[in-house]
Design a protein around this motif. Structure first.
Motif: not given
Length: 203
Positions: A153-163, A171-172, A195-197, A140-151
């Motif tokens: 908190x976002x959901x993200x994923x990090x793959x360790x091996x591929x970085x 988003x929430x 996936x969005x990006x 669960x990711x907090x982003x001050x930039x997307x907060x300005x657009x009303x969202x």
């Protein structure tokens, strides 16, 4: 653990010491008997309210029984213990685990970092393990930039091996309830969230 429970139950009945109380709490938690573990945890914390390990066990047990509001008190307490401790082994801990569960072939630990500040951070992170190794995190990711657009908190994923970092199309507007977060974690692991990006770290 069942045999250990039998032995420590006898010891506890003979003499209720902090050590036997600690062991009863820990073994009952390991046996997934969370409700029975709670009175022993509470009893030990009356003896030592600044116990990092037992406060953490209380958080784990309360999350496992769905008592999230009650757990919030102990989350504040463990942060206070961490901030005030002179114990270097505790001070070096970057996070504390709040909940553990399995999904398909994965073992998942959900944790909160002690440092939750800045314009971008993870309020909640799931270590996703396969064969004893962390292979990815779901966040669960907090982003001050997307907060300005009303969202905020976002959901993200990090793959360790591929970085590789993935930002999901979810988003929430406010911090999501814990069961909602876990529901989406499972959907992400099942490949049912788009996936969005994505971005990959390169040397």
């Amino acid at each position: 653990y069942q045999k250990a429970l039998e032995n420590y139950s006898k010891s506890y009945e003979l003499k209720k010491t902090p050590e036997s109380t600690y062991q009863m709490a820990y073994i009952l938690y390991k046996l997934d008997d969370y409700k029975k573990a709670l009175p022993y945890i509470e009893s030990y914390l009356e003896y030592d309210s600044d116990s990092f390990s037992m406060t953490n066990l209380m958080i784990l047990a309360l999350y496992s029984t769905g008592e999230y509001e009650k757990a919030a008190k102990y989350e504040k307490q463990i942060r206070k213990i961490w901030e005030n401790t002179s114990d270097e082994s505790i001070k070096k801990k970057p996070f504390f685990i709040i909940y553990s569960f399995t999904h398909n072939d994965y073992k998942i630990d959900v944790y909160e970092k002690f440092d939750q500040s800045g314009n971008f951070y993870y309020p909640l992170t799931c270590n996703v393990c396969s064969n004893g190794k962390v292979i990815k995190t779901v966040n669960l990711e907090y982003d001050a930039v997307t907060e300005k657009f009303g969202t905020p908190y976002l959901l993200g994923m990090d793959e360790i091996e591929s970085k590789t970092h993935y930002t999901m199309n979810i988003g929430f507007e406010a911090f999501p309830d814990f069961p909602v977060f876990i529901k989406y974690v499972k959907l992400i692991l099942d490949g049912k969230v788009n996936v969005g990006a994505s971005s990959t770290k390169v040397r």
